[in-house]
Design an enzyme around this catalytic site. Structure first.
Site, mmCIF file in Angstrom:
data_model
loop_
_atom_site.group_PDB
_atom_site.id
_atom_site.type_symbol
_atom_site.label_atom_id
_atom_site.label_comp_id
_atom_site.label_asym_id
_atom_site.label_seq_id
_atom_site.Cartn_x
_atom_site.Cartn_y
_atom_site.Cartn_z
ATOM 1 N N LYS A 130 2.999 -7.761 -2.519
ATOM 2 C CA LYS A 130 4.215 -8.547 -2.279
ATOM 3 C C LYS A 130 5.266 -7.694 -1.564
ATOM 4 C CE LYS A 130 2.948 -12.521 -3.681
ATOM 5 N NZ LYS A 130 2.890 -13.654 -2.756
ATOM 6 N N SER A 162 7.607 -11.733 -5.259
ATOM 7 C CA SER A 162 7.452 -11.781 -6.719
ATOM 8 C C SER A 162 8.264 -10.715 -7.436
ATOM 9 C CB SER A 162 5.973 -11.565 -7.056
ATOM 10 O OG SER A 162 5.803 -11.349 -8.448
ATOM 11 N N TYR A 209 -0.928 -6.083 -7.097
ATOM 12 C CA TYR A 209 -0.383 -7.381 -6.672
ATOM 13 C C TYR A 209 1.065 -7.185 -6.202
ATOM 14 C CZ TYR A 209 1.994 -11.861 -7.464
ATOM 15 O OH TYR A 209 2.783 -12.962 -7.344
ATOM 16 N N ASN A 251 -5.829 -11.800 1.059
ATOM 17 C CA ASN A 251 -5.033 -13.037 0.915
ATOM 18 C C ASN A 251 -3.526 -12.797 1.037
ATOM 19 O OD1 ASN A 251 -7.256 -14.887 0.263
ATOM 20 N ND2 ASN A 251 -7.474 -13.584 -1.540
#
Ligand SMILES: NC(=O)C1=CN([C@@H]2O[C@H](COP(=O)(O)OP(=O)(O)OC[C@H]3O[C@@H](n4cnc5c(N)ncnc54)[C@H](O)[C@@H]3O)[C@@H](O)[C@H]2O)C=CC1
Ligand SMILES: O=C1O[C@H](COP(=O)(O)O)[C@@H](O)[C@H](O)[C@H]1O
Length: 254
Positions: free
Chosen positions: A155, A114, A151, A89
């Site tokens: 990013k 982020s 995560y 994703n």
């Protein structure tokens, strides 16, 4: 190139989520929006809505036709998200959206990065004083990524993809390292969240500036003008004309 004209057609990926809601709540009438999300909308939008997965190259290319600017929010936002999800994703999906944007001659690309791309700077010797006003440590967007989880790695990879596609095509790209977006008031009893709070009002204004300002490639921090902060918003002010109105310190007794 000067400031954008307001009639821009803007593709908003991940439109059904929280950041999408903050943006559309205040800028719904400001642009000609085309919304995209893999989930069907749960309520009526006054804009065209494309149900598609951003890893579907054909669907994304189709959604890009006639688009001047992209705000790319779609992705797995969970700091604890597993690798297979962020790989598909956040990394592959972002590459697909960037590729289609370049192919379609899009002029401006705004990427939702982020704070977790730089979470590794919050070392044991720096916290918790890092989250408190007198501390002078600041990240300003020129530092190397230093993710604190997978995560965050995804990013940082998204930012690198943005840099590559900007260099290849000249498309204007801004990566916004969003802090902690919450509606109405900052998170309670959470100093880190208060230091990186982004109000809905400032969020909409920041993305509006990202759509209207003139830039080449930028990495900026997306937080309100909090007394407590370890991210500088100077670059966002300078290049984008960001002028935040909120400050988590004003909500301490809420
Ligand atoms: N909310 C926050 O405080 C922060 C958010 N971000 C980033 O901003 C972006 C938006 O975050 P939120 O709105 O909070 O998340 P959210 O989960 O509320 O919204 C994300 C939306 O993207 C859609 N989506 C996910 N994968 C997709 C795919 N493969 N194809 C099409 N649609 C897909 C989901 O259906 C969802 O509607 C994310 O990329 C997140 O990493 C970054 C920092 C802080
Ligand atoms: O990137 C993100 O960051 C925010 C803030 O991180 P947290 O670890 O302080 O909660 C997070 O709420 C959001 O879900 C995520 O996408």
């Amino acid at each position: 190139m000067g400031e954008r004209v307001r009639e821009s057609s803007v593709l908003l990926t991940g439109a059904s989520g929280r950041v999408g809601r903050a943006i559309l709540g205040r800028l719904g009438d400001a642009y000609d929006w085309r919304l995209l999300d893999r989930d069907r909308p749960t309520h009526e939008f006054d804009h065209e809505f494309v149900v598609a997965d951003i890893t579907d190259e054909e669907a994304v290319a189709e959604a890009m036709v006639g688009i001047d600017a992209v705000v790319h929010l779609a992705g797995d936002p969970r700091p604890e998200a597993p690798w297979d999800s962020v790989l598909a994703n956040n990394i592959d999906g972002t590459r697909t959206v960037l590729e289609a944007a370049v192919e379609a001659g899009v002029e401006r690309f705004v990427f939702a990065s982020s704070n977790h791309a730089v979470g590794g700077y919050e070392t044991e010797d720096r916290v918790p004083k890092l989250y408190r006003p007198p501390d002078e440590f600041r990240l300003d967007g020129t530092e190397l990524p230093r993710p604190g989880n997978l995560y965050g790695v995804s990013k940082a990879a998204g930012e690198t993809l943005c840099r590559y596609y900007h260099d290849e095509s000249g498309m204007g790209v801004v990566c916004v390292r969003i802090g902690n977006l919450t509606e109405s008031h900052p998170p309670k009893d959470y100093e880190r969240g208060q230091a990186m709070w982004l109000s809905y009002r400032d969020c909409a204004h920041l993305f509006e500036r990202c759509l209207d300002a003139d830039y080449g490639f930028e990495i900026v921090y997306g937080i309100s003008d909090n007394d407590r902060k370890y991210y500088s918003i100077d670059r966002a002010r300078e290049v984008l004309g960001y002028d935040p109105q909120d400050n988590s310190a004003d909500h301490i007794d809420d």
